[in-house]
Enzyme design. Structure first.
Site, PDB file in Angstrom:
ATOM      1  N   CYS B  70       0.819  -1.212   0.000  1.00 30.54           N
ATOM      2  CA  CYS B  70       0.000   0.000   0.000  1.00 30.54           C
ATOM      3  C   CYS B  70       0.854   1.265   0.000  1.00 30.54           C
ATOM      4  CB  CYS B  70      -0.927  -0.001   1.202  1.00 30.54           C
ATOM      5  SG  CYS B  70      -1.764  -1.586   1.421  1.00 30.54           S
ATOM      6  N   HIS B 319      -9.232   5.082  -0.783  1.00 31.44           N
ATOM      7  CA  HIS B 319      -7.898   4.480  -0.719  1.00 31.44           C
ATOM      8  C   HIS B 319      -7.674   3.514  -1.897  1.00 31.44           C
ATOM      9  CE1 HIS B 319      -4.239   2.710   0.634  1.00 31.44           C
ATOM     10  NE2 HIS B 319      -4.715   1.819   1.474  1.00 31.44           N
TER      11      HIS B 319
END
Lengths: 370, 370
Positions: B70, B319
């Site tokens: 991420c 996200h």
């Protein structure tokens, strides 16, 4: 190199790192760039670089994975080169690794097809081998050559691999073997194709001034470049003109102030024999259609004008996708160092290594000198 | 940012690139670093950077994908920064992109779990949310706080997102909304978790001398750093001490010659509320266990001592994994430029952006100044 059913992705990469650090005589590394394409799809591991740094005991250093399809290894070496050139780090590892056996995915072929255009090629079910088969058929048609004309590439790779203790295939082959090998995607047979396998390779980069503190005659990377072309073959004006390969080589020649005649050996991306032919042409070693003649006339052999795949190449050594580009640089290094053993080429001063991704859609070229 | 069922990975990335080039007033770019984690698994496209360069009309420039789970977006910005610092390129794009809807994979959760340890965590079936739930439960136990104490993080993110026209969730929430939101993995509820979505962001980097030819007051990246920790949570001495985040922040502070007190705003990786708390502690803004108090006492608010997630953060803005780290840098840029519109924070001179991958196993930190 081979099918390592007993070792995981991080085992393989960790071993390559530790062997490199032993060879360098230092464990003091500041960053790690990992060339890898398929770990997420085949072994369920992304965050790959951190996993490798962890396995090799290198935490908490910077660690990042680099993906550029089958050129990931070359791109990882280039990332390490840029990091050193930036001044941010002085001792950087490039590691290439791929684990292609013992995977949980249904199909390695489907995973490899993600290097092609997902929406316009792979979605129609064409495999990566089939895309290269289209290129080979087109080449045979346009240039009036036959399947047999590609045999010398495969024979050369297998011949050279016999001198490399780390190679996957160490048995020489002949034209009959080539002609009778099973077809994968006509006209590509098994002996046109580099094998799926597991493997890892690593190389350490540092500024030249610092390298001299580790060894007397460090090998210099005098050029590093990357260029791209369309992912889909259908988008190209001429699919037999490999623009990314040509652009990347031209940039590397300019950086190193050399030309094709100065290259003493070339670790090229012989994933398929057609790739070798197209690469030799795109890099200025042969005119369009004449790439196969460099193979048939012996130019690519150990005693020829331009030895290629000197430790077996992707075909003979094996092609663990993300690792191959790092293997190439390590092999060029060994030749320049005079440490290639039975595979040693005499009088090597300038070596080129080129890592190609997709159907010639991305290429990373390095030129090294001793 | 949101669910863009009508747009592909390359559409999203291409749009972000073109908007950035329009803003910069030049199309003359030399390299492209693409932050992305899941395209191979979710959309069947690796060779991602070449595909994006192709879609944006940037061929044949260098293009490479950067993966750090991420933190891929932050790592792509750092790759661009290193490339500029190396002198190899003068105009470089960092693009973050993720396409998480309209995927062909069975499970986005399974794909996200590849950020965890494949052999020792994910193989046992634990999801990425569940790993963070373990951390949150441990934090509540060790520090004697309750679930409700995490609410102000989520409320702040949603409040700030209301001022960001590109945010996914623009409706404010209150404590009751938070407390009654559906549980994902106890004690983590939907309002503790940043949403899966599609999105892309891009930023152009060049040497300061050259940047002045494009605009009067370029924003400077005064620090860039990356650090790692074990991929598996079980390997850590204390899972509530996030070493990679601390090391990365410490290196960035040293590079920029600043400390926590000098940071005017912090775009942190609020993928889960527990991540915000642990990050504030690891970066030196709060003592262990006191991270949640910075939220409850208003410090993280727009008028507080350390505004965080000023345009909504991962929670409010959305996200899209590989894009988030680039969004953070773009948002810090907008605040420093005074171009954040309704979300503008007054008197911003020094902004920090931090992209985190895995369960705190890799962190990339940038400090920017105007």
């Amino acid at each position: 190199m081979g099918e390592h059913w007993d070792r995981s992705l991080r085992d393989l990469a960790g071993e390559a790192v530790l062997e490199t650090l032993r060879d360098a005589g230092t464990g003091d590394v500041q960053a790690l760039y990992v060339g890898n394409m398929l770990a997420g799809q085949l072994t369920g591991q992304e965050n790959v670089a951190t996993a490798v740094a962890d396995a090799a005991g290198l935490l908490p250093i910077e660690a990042v994975k680099i993906e550029a399809a089958c050129a990931a290894g070359g791109a990882a070496v280039r990332a390490a080169w840029l990091a050193v050139a930036s001044g941010a780090h002085d001792r950087v590892l490039a590691v290439g690794v791929e684990k292609m056996t013992d995977h949980f995915n249904d199909s390695v072929s489907a995973a490899l097809a993600t290097a092609a255009d997902a929406d316009y090629e792979a979605a129609h079910g064409i495999s990566f081998v089939a895309l290269n088969a289209l290129l080979m058929r087109r080449y045979m048609h346009d240039h009036g050559v036959e399947r047999r004309d590609f045999a010398p590439f495969s024979i050369n790779s297998h011949h050279n691999a016999a001198g490399n203790p780390r190679a996957m295939f160490r048995s020489p082959i002949d034209v009959d073997d080539y002609m009778s090998s099973p077809v994968v995607a006509d006209p590509i047979s098994i002996l046109d194709s580099a094998a799926i396998c597991d493997g890892a390779a690593a190389v350490m980069l540092c500024p030249l001034s610092e390298a001299r503190s580790y060894c007397e005659d460090p090998i210099r990377i005098v050029a590093s470049s990357c260029a791209t072309d369309t992912v889909g073959l259908a988008e190209r004006r001429d699919p037999l003109v490999w623009g990314a390969i040509a652009d990347s080589a031209a940039a590397a020649y300019a950086q190193a102030s050399v030309g094709p005649d100065d290259i003493d050996l070339f670790e090229l991306h012989d994933a398929f024999t057609i790739v070798s032919a197209l690469t030799l042409e795109a890099c200025g070693f042969a005119a369009p259609g004449a790439g196969v003649r460099l193979a048939s006339d012996g130019s690519i052999g150990r005693d020829g004008r331009l030895p290629i795949s000197t430790l077996g190449g992707l075909k003979g050594r094996g092609h663990p996708i993300g690792a191959s580009g790092v293997y190439q640089v390590v092999e060029a290094f060994l030749q320049l160092r005079g440490a290639a053993g039975a595979a040693q080429i005499p009088d090597v001063h300038t070596a080129m290594a080129q890592s190609v991704g997709g159907s010639g859609s991305v290429a990373v070229t390095h030129i090294l000198q001793n």
